[in-house]
Scaffold this active site. Structure first.
Site, PDB file in Angstrom:
ATOM      1  N   GLU A 114       2.399  90.346  25.081  1.00 11.92           N
ATOM      2  CA  GLU A 114       2.856  91.799  24.262  1.00 11.92           C
ATOM      3  C   GLU A 114       3.717  91.597  23.400  1.00 11.92           C
ATOM      4  O   GLU A 114       3.864  90.512  23.605  1.00 11.92           O
ATOM      5  CB  GLU A 114       3.212  92.507  25.146  1.00 11.92           C
ATOM      6  CG  GLU A 114       2.769  93.077  27.400  1.00 11.92           C
ATOM      7  CD  GLU A 114       3.715  94.064  27.870  1.00 11.92           C
ATOM      8  OE1 GLU A 114       3.503  94.690  28.295  1.00 11.92           O
ATOM      9  OE2 GLU A 114       5.181  94.149  27.914  1.00 11.92           O
TER      10      GLU A 114
ATOM     11  N   CYS B  21       9.137  91.469  18.173  1.00 15.27           N
ATOM     12  CA  CYS B  21       9.063  91.285  19.498  1.00 15.27           C
ATOM     13  C   CYS B  21       8.210  90.181  19.099  1.00 15.27           C
ATOM     14  O   CYS B  21       7.470  90.549  20.135  1.00 15.27           O
ATOM     15  CB  CYS B  21      10.090  91.778  19.770  1.00 15.27           C
ATOM     16  SG  CYS B  21      10.621  91.213  21.354  1.00 15.27           S
TER      17      CYS B  21
ATOM     18  N   CYS C 232       6.784  84.850  32.981  1.00 11.99           N
ATOM     19  CA  CYS C 232       8.009  83.749  33.300  1.00 11.99           C
ATOM     20  C   CYS C 232       8.263  83.892  34.446  1.00 11.99           C
ATOM     21  O   CYS C 232       8.577  84.433  35.292  1.00 11.99           O
ATOM     22  CB  CYS C 232       8.458  84.700  33.071  1.00 11.99           C
ATOM     23  SG  CYS C 232      10.548  84.361  32.324  1.00 11.99           S
TER      24      CYS C 232
ATOM     25  N   CYS D 106      13.644  87.354  36.416  1.00 11.74           N
ATOM     26  CA  CYS D 106      15.620  88.449  36.979  1.00 11.74           C
ATOM     27  C   CYS D 106      14.513  89.405  37.356  1.00 11.74           C
ATOM     28  O   CYS D 106      13.618  90.238  37.056  1.00 11.74           O
ATOM     29  CB  CYS D 106      15.503  88.991  35.418  1.00 11.74           C
ATOM     30  SG  CYS D 106      15.680  86.900  34.591  1.00 11.74           S
TER      31      CYS D 106
ATOM     32  N   CYS E 189      13.645  92.534  35.695  1.00 14.34           N
ATOM     33  CA  CYS E 189      12.609  92.486  34.485  1.00 14.34           C
ATOM     34  C   CYS E 189      10.704  92.648  34.770  1.00 14.34           C
ATOM     35  O   CYS E 189      10.868  92.288  36.204  1.00 14.34           O
ATOM     36  CB  CYS E 189      12.671  91.200  33.728  1.00 14.34           C
ATOM     37  SG  CYS E 189      11.618  90.439  33.073  1.00 14.34           S
TER      38      CYS E 189
ATOM     39  N   GLY F 252       8.420  85.930  28.747  1.00 14.70           N
ATOM     40  CA  GLY F 252       8.612  84.426  28.879  1.00 14.70           C
ATOM     41  C   GLY F 252      10.290  84.415  28.108  1.00 14.70           C
ATOM     42  O   GLY F 252      10.806  85.007  28.016  1.00 14.70           O
ATOM     43  N   GLU F 253      10.886  82.444  28.639  1.00 16.17           N
ATOM     44  CA  GLU F 253      11.701  82.314  28.438  1.00 16.17           C
ATOM     45  C   GLU F 253      11.163  81.417  27.374  1.00 16.17           C
ATOM     46  O   GLU F 253      10.830  79.910  27.454  1.00 16.17           O
ATOM     47  CB  GLU F 253      12.044  81.548  29.456  1.00 16.17           C
ATOM     48  CG  GLU F 253      13.280  80.566  28.947  1.00 16.17           C
ATOM     49  CD  GLU F 253      14.711  80.651  28.517  1.00 16.17           C
ATOM     50  OE1 GLU F 253      15.520  81.691  28.956  1.00 16.17           O
ATOM     51  OE2 GLU F 253      15.343  80.253  27.311  1.00 16.17           O
TER      52      GLU F 253
ATOM     53  N   SER G 284      15.895  84.489  22.233  1.00 10.98           N
ATOM     54  CA  SER G 284      16.806  85.083  23.474  1.00 10.98           C
ATOM     55  C   SER G 284      16.845  84.466  24.432  1.00 10.98           C
ATOM     56  O   SER G 284      15.605  83.374  24.823  1.00 10.98           O
ATOM     57  CB  SER G 284      16.110  86.479  23.443  1.00 10.98           C
ATOM     58  OG  SER G 284      17.039  87.016  25.183  1.00 10.98           O
TER      59      SER G 284
ATOM     60  N   SER H 134      21.419  86.170  27.072  1.00 11.46           N
ATOM     61  CA  SER H 134      21.060  87.325  28.827  1.00 11.46           C
ATOM     62  C   SER H 134      22.400  87.043  29.467  1.00 11.46           C
ATOM     63  O   SER H 134      22.359  85.718  30.471  1.00 11.46           O
ATOM     64  CB  SER H 134      19.496  87.224  29.149  1.00 11.46           C
ATOM     65  OG  SER H 134      18.504  87.927  28.294  1.00 11.46           O
ATOM     66  N   LEU H 135      23.114  88.290  29.849  1.00  9.60           N
ATOM     67  CA  LEU H 135      24.203  87.838  30.233  1.00  9.60           C
ATOM     68  C   LEU H 135      24.104  88.487  31.344  1.00  9.60           C
ATOM     69  O   LEU H 135      24.160  88.307  33.019  1.00  9.60           O
ATOM     70  CB  LEU H 135      25.830  87.733  29.768  1.00  9.60           C
ATOM     71  CG  LEU H 135      26.964  87.273  30.705  1.00  9.60           C
ATOM     72  CD1 LEU H 135      27.279  85.722  30.999  1.00  9.60           C
ATOM     73  CD2 LEU H 135      28.060  87.590  29.397  1.00  9.60           C
ATOM     74  N   HIS H 136      24.590  89.474  31.714  1.00  8.95           N
ATOM     75  CA  HIS H 136      23.915  90.900  32.522  1.00  8.95           C
ATOM     76  C   HIS H 136      25.417  90.717  33.740  1.00  8.95           C
ATOM     77  O   HIS H 136      25.210  91.915  34.196  1.00  8.95           O
ATOM     78  CB  HIS H 136      22.487  90.550  33.219  1.00  8.95           C
ATOM     79  CG  HIS H 136      22.256  90.498  32.194  1.00  8.95           C
ATOM     80  ND1 HIS H 136      21.858  91.526  31.390  1.00  8.95           N
ATOM     81  CD2 HIS H 136      20.233  89.974  31.419  1.00  8.95           C
ATOM     82  CE1 HIS H 136      20.212  91.340  30.163  1.00  8.95           C
ATOM     83  NE2 HIS H 136      19.983  89.930  30.603  1.00  8.95           N
TER      84      HIS H 136
ATOM     85  N   ASN I 149      15.248  99.884  31.177  1.00 11.66           N
ATOM     86  CA  ASN I 149      14.026 101.055  31.150  1.00 11.66           C
ATOM     87  C   ASN I 149      13.190 100.803  32.676  1.00 11.66           C
ATOM     88  O   ASN I 149      14.197 100.165  33.479  1.00 11.66           O
ATOM     89  CB  ASN I 149      13.087  99.392  30.132  1.00 11.66           C
ATOM     90  CG  ASN I 149      13.287  99.870  29.188  1.00 11.66           C
ATOM     91  OD1 ASN I 149      13.085 100.697  28.303  1.00 11.66           O
ATOM     92  ND2 ASN I 149      14.184  98.588  27.712  1.00 11.66           N
TER      93      ASN I 149
ATOM     94  N   CYS J 176       9.794  95.370  27.860  1.00 15.37           N
ATOM     95  CA  CYS J 176       8.648  93.595  27.857  1.00 15.37           C
ATOM     96  C   CYS J 176       8.152  93.862  29.308  1.00 15.37           C
ATOM     97  O   CYS J 176       8.710  93.611  30.659  1.00 15.37           O
ATOM     98  CB  CYS J 176      10.430  92.661  28.269  1.00 15.37           C
ATOM     99  SG  CYS J 176       8.899  91.465  28.695  1.00 15.37           S
TER     100      CYS J 176
HETATM  101  S1  SF4 Z   1      14.034  89.080  31.302  1.00 13.29           S
HETATM  102 FE1  SF4 Z   1      13.174  87.708  30.209  1.00 13.29          FE
HETATM  103  S2  SF4 Z   1      14.005  85.432  31.430  1.00 13.29           S
HETATM  104 FE2  SF4 Z   1      14.084  87.230  32.611  1.00 13.29          FE
HETATM  105  S3  SF4 Z   1      11.934  87.129  33.464  1.00 13.29           S
HETATM  106 FE3  SF4 Z   1      11.980  88.946  32.191  1.00 13.29          FE
HETATM  107  S4  SF4 Z   1      10.772  87.749  30.271  1.00 13.29           S
HETATM  108 FE4  SF4 Z   1      11.678  86.206  31.869  1.00 13.29          FE
END
Ligand code: SF4
Length: 344
Positions: free
Chosen positions: A88, A102, A109, A113, A116, A155-156, A187, A210-212, A286, A329
């Site tokens: 995407e 984006c 990934c 997380c 996600c 993805g990372e 990111s 990404s801290l969260h 989301n 995402c």
């Molecule tokens: S937030 Fe980013 S790093 Fe975490 S699982 Fe989703 S795509 Fe991967």
């Protein structure tokens, strides 16, 4: 890694066309067609000889779906790659003329997380640089040029380091889109060695982390990667990045009701980030596949933001755009899967 045409630099394209018996300068023309004019079909590269056009394949991917939000500002693209993987990309426009794309850097990934959608489906493969750049080019128009690119899709990016960096070099190439590095943001979930490697590259690109969560217990529950690189190491690497580049690091903090949005955690976050060259983006959650996770209320988000600001930590609540087109995402890919069209 083998690169598609959009993943090649002018000199590499020169070598390629020379191997096809054409003068080298044609390679530079191909690069300009792809990266300056966004033309991914060789037949449309009108100043190339027909024989050469017939032998070039600029892209094997195809658009599966393109959705535009009701307000017309956000659009989302689902692309099917040559091997059937689907990824995407999102375009976000503002009334002020900014146009941000984006992009995804991996199909799936591996980071996992919990909040996600992409993370819940696991990892398929790394994208090559051309597949990343192509996502940008598919949104490029003469009337409205791309102004910013964020590596925040599926993805990372730092787990696909070489190709992500190659994509950045292509996007900033003077013969192509020629984006300023400062207009690109990458990111990461906090891959410490690669964050330090990136700092040494001498790029001026923005870094978002990404801290969260403000402590390791909670962060490890939300982001398993924290067990490998805990908060202190991630923040030290981010500080190092800010020092080397002079650029303020953004911390992404997705607000989840009853999980990480209490005033106590806001105070803990202040303690963690106070005095650092940084900014916190508070992101309303989301929809995910986990029915126990919900976005924080607007009131709670405002209280959290106020607490950070009072503590001297710059913070903004990010506006969630494009909900009507599943812009977050992994959501469109998931919706397509539910329609029974694809296997993830
Ligand atoms: S937030 Fe980013 S790093 Fe975490 S699982 Fe989703 S795509 Fe991967």
């Amino acid at each position: 890694m083998n690169h598609s045409l959009p993943g090649l630099f002018p000199e590499e394209l020169e070598t390629l066309v020379a191997s096809l018996g054409e003068p080298a300068y044609r390679g530079r023309q191909v690069f300009e067609w792809i990266h300056r004019h966004g033309v991914l079909t060789p037949q449309d590269m009108t100043n190339l000889p027909r024989g050469l056009r017939d032998r070039l394949i600029a892209s094997n991917s195809e658009e599966v779906r393109r959705l535009v939000s009701v307000d017309g500002l956000t659009s989302k693209l689902l692309l099917r790659l040559h091997d059937g993987q689907e990824i995407e990309a999102v375009q976000m426009n503002t009334e002020t003329g900014r146009k941000t794309i984006c992009v995804s850097t991996q199909a799936g990934c591996a980071i996992g997380c919990v909040f996600c959608v992409t993370g819940q489906f696991g990892f398929a493969r790394n994208l090559e640089a051309g597949e990343v750049v192509e996502q940008v080019l598919r949104f490029a128009t003469v009337e409205r040029p791309v102004t910013n690119v964020v590596f925040m899709g599926m993805g990372e990016p730092l787990a696909n380091y070489d190709e992500a960096l190659r994509a950045i070099r292509l996007l900033t190439h003077p013969l192509g889109l020629h984006l300023g590095a400062r207009r690109i943001t990458l990111s990461t979930s906090g891959l410490v060695p690669q964050m330090r490697q990136l700092a040494a590259e001498g790029f001026q690109i923005g870094l978002a982390v990404s801290l969260h969560a403000p402590n390791d217990d909670l962060r490890s529950r939300l982001m398993p990667i924290n067990k490998r690189w805990p908060i202190a190491e991630v923040i030290a690497a981010a500080d190092h990045y800010a020092e080397r580049t002079g650029r303020r690091v953004s911390y992404e903090y997705t607000l989840m009701a009853g999980v990480n949005d209490s005033s106590e955690l806001a105070s803990e976050l202040v303690e963690l980030l106070h005095g650092r060259l940084c900014h916190v983006n508070l992101i309303p959650l989301n929809p995910t596949q986990d029915p126990s996770l919900h976005a924080s209320s607007a009131d709670r988000a405002l209280t959290f933001e106020r607490r950070l600001r009072e503590g001297g930590v710059p913070a903004t609540i990010r506006v969630n755009r494009g909900r009507d087109i599943l812009a977050a995402c992994g959501q469109l890919r998931l919706a397509e899967k539910k329609r029974g069209r694809m296997a993830v």
